[in-house]
Design a protein around this motif. Structure first.
Motif, PDB file in Angstrom:
ATOM      1  N   UNK A 576       0.867  -1.161  -0.050  1.00  0.00           N
ATOM      2  CA  UNK A 576      -0.185   0.042  -0.083  1.00  0.00           C
ATOM      3  C   UNK A 576       0.780   1.062  -0.043  1.00  0.00           C
ATOM      4  N   UNK A 577       0.570   2.329  -0.820  1.00  0.00           N
ATOM      5  CA  UNK A 577       1.538   3.357  -1.016  1.00  0.00           C
ATOM      6  C   UNK A 577       1.147   4.125  -2.186  1.00  0.00           C
ATOM      7  N   UNK A 578       1.990   5.261  -2.454  1.00  0.00           N
ATOM      8  CA  UNK A 578       1.796   5.762  -3.950  1.00  0.00           C
ATOM      9  C   UNK A 578       2.757   5.232  -4.774  1.00  0.00           C
ATOM     10  N   UNK A 579       2.627   5.650  -5.867  1.00  0.00           N
ATOM     11  CA  UNK A 579       3.361   4.851  -6.967  1.00  0.00           C
ATOM     12  C   UNK A 579       4.875   4.887  -6.780  1.00  0.00           C
ATOM     13  N   UNK A 580       5.274   6.318  -6.259  1.00  0.00           N
ATOM     14  CA  UNK A 580       6.812   6.313  -6.033  1.00  0.00           C
ATOM     15  C   UNK A 580       7.241   5.581  -4.826  1.00  0.00           C
ATOM     16  N   UNK A 581       6.363   5.215  -3.830  1.00  0.00           N
ATOM     17  CA  UNK A 581       6.533   4.741  -2.720  1.00  0.00           C
ATOM     18  C   UNK A 581       6.951   3.002  -3.030  1.00  0.00           C
ATOM     19  N   UNK A 582       5.749   2.598  -3.801  1.00  0.00           N
ATOM     20  CA  UNK A 582       5.740   1.278  -3.828  1.00  0.00           C
ATOM     21  C   UNK A 582       6.830   0.839  -4.932  1.00  0.00           C
ATOM     22  N   UNK A 583       7.419   1.749  -5.803  1.00  0.00           N
ATOM     23  CA  UNK A 583       8.394   1.681  -6.753  1.00  0.00           C
ATOM     24  C   UNK A 583       9.837   1.226  -5.884  1.00  0.00           C
ATOM     25  N   UNK A 584       9.713   2.159  -4.865  1.00  0.00           N
ATOM     26  CA  UNK A 584      11.087   2.191  -3.990  1.00  0.00           C
ATOM     27  C   UNK A 584      11.184   0.729  -3.235  1.00  0.00           C
ATOM     28  N   UNK A 585       9.808   0.429  -2.741  1.00  0.00           N
ATOM     29  CA  UNK A 585       9.871  -0.954  -1.944  1.00  0.00           C
ATOM     30  C   UNK A 585      10.348  -1.948  -2.652  1.00  0.00           C
ATOM     31  N   UNK A 586      10.003  -2.046  -4.180  1.00  0.00           N
ATOM     32  CA  UNK A 586      10.565  -2.952  -4.813  1.00  0.00           C
ATOM     33  C   UNK A 586       9.893  -4.453  -4.869  1.00  0.00           C
ATOM     34  N   UNK A 587       8.952  -4.227  -4.564  1.00  0.00           N
ATOM     35  CA  UNK A 587       7.757  -5.610  -4.242  1.00  0.00           C
ATOM     36  C   UNK A 587       7.123  -6.121  -5.522  1.00  0.00           C
ATOM     37  N   UNK A 588       5.807  -6.644  -5.368  1.00  0.00           N
ATOM     38  CA  UNK A 588       5.231  -7.010  -6.332  1.00  0.00           C
ATOM     39  C   UNK A 588       4.669  -6.128  -7.351  1.00  0.00           C
ATOM     40  N   UNK A 589       4.217  -4.761  -6.531  1.00  0.00           N
ATOM     41  CA  UNK A 589       3.792  -3.830  -7.645  1.00  0.00           C
ATOM     42  C   UNK A 589       4.867  -3.363  -8.623  1.00  0.00           C
ATOM     43  N   UNK A 590       5.977  -3.183  -8.147  1.00  0.00           N
ATOM     44  CA  UNK A 590       7.265  -2.852  -9.035  1.00  0.00           C
ATOM     45  C   UNK A 590       7.421  -3.877 -10.036  1.00  0.00           C
ATOM     46  N   UNK A 591       7.254  -5.392  -9.599  1.00  0.00           N
ATOM     47  CA  UNK A 591       7.580  -6.582 -10.633  1.00  0.00           C
ATOM     48  C   UNK A 591       6.504  -6.185 -11.587  1.00  0.00           C
ATOM     49  N   UNK A 592       5.211  -5.898 -11.385  1.00  0.00           N
ATOM     50  CA  UNK A 592       4.116  -6.029 -12.359  1.00  0.00           C
ATOM     51  C   UNK A 592       4.251  -4.793 -13.271  1.00  0.00           C
ATOM     52  N   UNK A 593       4.663  -3.733 -12.609  1.00  0.00           N
ATOM     53  CA  UNK A 593       4.668  -2.484 -13.347  1.00  0.00           C
ATOM     54  C   UNK A 593       5.821  -2.679 -14.317  1.00  0.00           C
ATOM     55  N   UNK A 594       6.947  -3.121 -14.080  1.00  0.00           N
ATOM     56  CA  UNK A 594       8.239  -3.362 -14.843  1.00  0.00           C
ATOM     57  C   UNK A 594       7.754  -4.355 -15.868  1.00  0.00           C
ATOM     58  N   UNK A 595       7.074  -5.366 -15.606  1.00  0.00           N
ATOM     59  CA  UNK A 595       6.638  -6.349 -16.918  1.00  0.00           C
ATOM     60  C   UNK A 595       5.841  -5.366 -17.904  1.00  0.00           C
ATOM     61  N   UNK A 596       5.014  -4.509 -17.315  1.00  0.00           N
ATOM     62  CA  UNK A 596       3.934  -3.842 -18.370  1.00  0.00           C
ATOM     63  C   UNK A 596       4.825  -2.684 -18.839  1.00  0.00           C
ATOM     64  N   UNK A 597       6.005  -2.112 -18.264  1.00  0.00           N
ATOM     65  CA  UNK A 597       6.609  -0.959 -18.828  1.00  0.00           C
ATOM     66  C   UNK A 597       7.541  -1.700 -19.967  1.00  0.00           C
ATOM     67  N   UNK A 598       8.041  -2.768 -19.747  1.00  0.00           N
ATOM     68  CA  UNK A 598       8.666  -3.201 -20.965  1.00  0.00           C
ATOM     69  C   UNK A 598       8.169  -3.711 -22.294  1.00  0.00           C
TER      70      UNK A 598
END
Length: 608
Positions: A576-598
């Motif tokens: 739970x958090x903002x986009x920037x906070x979750x990207x820093x955490x490097x958890x599931x959100x960042x993983x899913x985001x990076x897949x979509x970004x690529x």
């Protein structure tokens, strides 16, 4: 499931719903029902009166032949009057029965719809309850009236039977025993065939729903495209034919049994009738009775036979109909949604300031594991919350709980600190605007499709125009022949079909027109082009200013708009958090985001 072997006790027990049924029939139209009953009793008496009149007329002719015509003329006039009265009352009762039947079917359909409207979403997802609804809906157009008609038939038969039996009893009382015993024997077989027919109908209700669905797939414009493209029309048609072949074989088997029953019954009736007829003819031959009395007795015997048969067969028809009526009342007795029942005594929330999910657990009735587990989340007015996660993580289920469509297994939802269990859910829903991923496409006018979101504004063109502009669909409406009064969809005459994206914008306009303080969007841009998607989210942010916004999305560019992002996985909140906070955490959100970004990067799509 109904019993296979039937006893007299079972037949008597099948009448347990009659007090409710009679109350229902009485409530439809008291005056009409009283008139029908009175006319039915009169009609039950007219066959015997006609018999006596014709008997008297023939006897008078025989007695006064070539002597006293005035007596014959008087008997003839009486005969004519009784015939006219019979025809008159017969026509009148048909009129009142027709009118009553129409009102009865209408009121019963309304009752079913009202009952369906009182259920929860989980009830509609329960196949057993849905089967009860299907059985009730399939039978409601004729079964209750059939029972009323059976009651009237029995009443008329009893009057005719008793009056005609008196004619026979006055001649030879023992003849009555011969006339009654054979129909009673044949009635046992009638009962077994009726039970067999009911069992077949009862068991195949789920398959009939499946057959209806297969027919729907091939006759609905929404499904036709894919069926045509995939070339699966013949496959679906074969499935439909196979099911109906099974129905045909079952119906043929029952028809064969019923034909045998009719033959056996008619044979019994013929034997008893022939025995009686012989004694009547012998008595006439020996000069013991007049010719008119001979004709009268023959007709009286026929009336006794036919009415005994009618009485018994109608009684067993009542039993068969009772089994179907039981399905109607079983559906009407399904408990209403507990949340929807909190109306008069429920608390009315004026303004939605906070929404809090507190230790929420939820499990679908058909599942063994929880869909949601220990959900704790608080949302304040002015926040936009994005729910993200893999498919099946529980996102849509969570918002359905908030809308009061399901009852919580454990935990609570608090609105302004008040339990949703204590709130008037009807009033609460008036303050919620929702667009589900499987939003409804109403085969109605544009005005209806948008205005159903707020019926108070359905005829306010200025309001409709504003929300249509907000949803980005106004230009398309302006190009239509009748503007807001254009028929949408292809089910009805002069219909205009929209694209998937245009239908989604209509659904958004329907949500925007509500006086909502909580706006929920479930994959709101799945059918929109990138430009329309950006415009829609800009408008969503404006509409939810100082309100609560909640949206589900699989496009992480959209999640960036949110005040907070809540990540669900396997029914639990994992981040739970903002986009920037979750990207820093490097958890599931960042993983899913990076897949979509690529994926977007490889396709040279700007997601910034």
């Amino acid at each position: 499931m109904p019993k296979q072997n039937i006893t007299i006790k079972d037949i008597i027990k099948s009448f347990k719903y009659w007090p409710r049924l009679l109350s229902l029939l009485w409530g439809v139209s008291k005056s009409n029902l009283i008139i029908i009953i009175v006319l039915t009793l009169i009609n039950g008496l007219t066959p015997t009166l006609s018999l006596l009149a014709s008997q008297h007329l023939i006897n008078e002719v025989q007695i006064h032949m070539n002597k006293y015509f005035a007596a014959v003329l008087t008997a003839f006039i009486v005969f004519i009057i009784i015939s006219l009265v019979t025809d008159f009352f017969g026509g009148i009762v048909v009129y009142f029965q027709t009118v009553y039947q129409k009102v009865l079917i209408y009121k019963l359909n309304v009752t079913l719809m009202e009952k369906a409207n009182s259920l929860s979403l989980s009830d509609f997802e329960n196949s057993e309850i849905y089967d009860k609804l299907s059985r009730a809906k399939n039978q409601v157009s004729y079964r209750p009236y059939q029972i009323l008609n059976s009651i009237l038939t029995v009443m008329s038969s009893i009057v005719t039977l008793v009056s005609s039996m008196l004619v026979v009893l006055a001649w030879k009382p023992w003849i009555i025993i011969v006339l009654i015993i054979f129909p009673v024997i044949s009635s046992i077989y009638t009962l077994k065939v009726g039970q067999l027919e009911f069992m077949i109908q009862w068991k195949r209700a789920p398959k009939e729903r499946r057959a209806w669905y297969l027919s729907y797939l091939l006759t609905n414009d929404q499904s036709f495209k894919e069926i045509k493209l995939y070339g699966i029309g013949n496959h679906i048609l074969k499935k439909y034919k196979d099911l109906n072949k099974e129905f045909y074989d079952q119906d043929k088997y029952v028809a064969k049994k019923r034909t045998g029953m009719i033959f056996f019954s008619n044979f019994m009736e013929q034997v008893s009738g022939d025995i009686t007829l012989f004694f009547i003819i012998w008595s006439a031959f020996m000069g013991k009775i007049l010719m008119g009395s001979t004709v009268g007795l023959i007709r009286a015997v026929s009336l006794v036979q036919s009415n005994v048969k009618t009485f018994i067969s109608t009684f067993f028809d009542m039993y068969e109909n009772n089994l179907f009526i039981e399905q109607l009342f079983e559906f009407l007795d399904v408990p209403a949604s507990k949340l929807d029942m909190i109306t008069d005594g429920g608390i009315t929330v004026e303004n939605i300031e906070t929404v809090e999910f507190k230790n929420i657990y939820f499990k679908y009735p058909s599942q063994t594991t929880e869909t949601l587990k220990n959900i704790n989340l608080k949302i304040n007015a002015g926040e936009n919350i994005a729910l993200v996660g893999k498919n099946g993580s529980g996102k849509t289920t969570l918002i359905k709980l908030l809308c009061g469509l399901y009852e919580i297994t454990s935990g609570d939802i608090l609105i302004n600190g008040i339990s949703i269990k204590d709130i008037n859910i009807i009033k609460l829903r008036e303050k919620i605007a929702t667009v589900f991923q499987d939003f409804l496409r109403y085969e109605m006018t544009v005005r209806d499709n948008i205005g159903l979101g707020n019926l108070e504004l359905i005829n306010e063109d200025d309001k409709l125009k504003k929300v249509a502009l907000d949803a980005g669909i106004y230009d398309a409406i302006e190009r239509m022949p009748k503007k807001f009064d254009t028929q949408l969809g292809m089910w009805f005459k002069e219909g205009t079909q929209f694209s998937g994206g245009q239908w989604q914008k209509i659904a958004l306009a329907r949500a925007f027109i509500r006086k909502a303080e909580l706006i929920i969007l479930d994959e709101p841009s799945s059918a929109l082009d990138p430009l329309s998607e950006r415009e829609m989210f800009d408008k969503f942010l404006q509409l939810t200013d100082r309100k609560i916004g909640l949206f589900i999305t699989h496009r992480f560019i959209n999640a960036k708009y949110a005040t907070r992002i809540v990540v669900l996985d396997k029914g639990e909140i994992v981040e739970e958090g903002t986009h920037e906070e979750l990207m820093k955490i490097g958890g599931q959100y960042k993983s899913l985001y990076d897949v979509q970004y690529n994926i977007y990067e490889n396709q040279k799509v700007d997601i910034s």
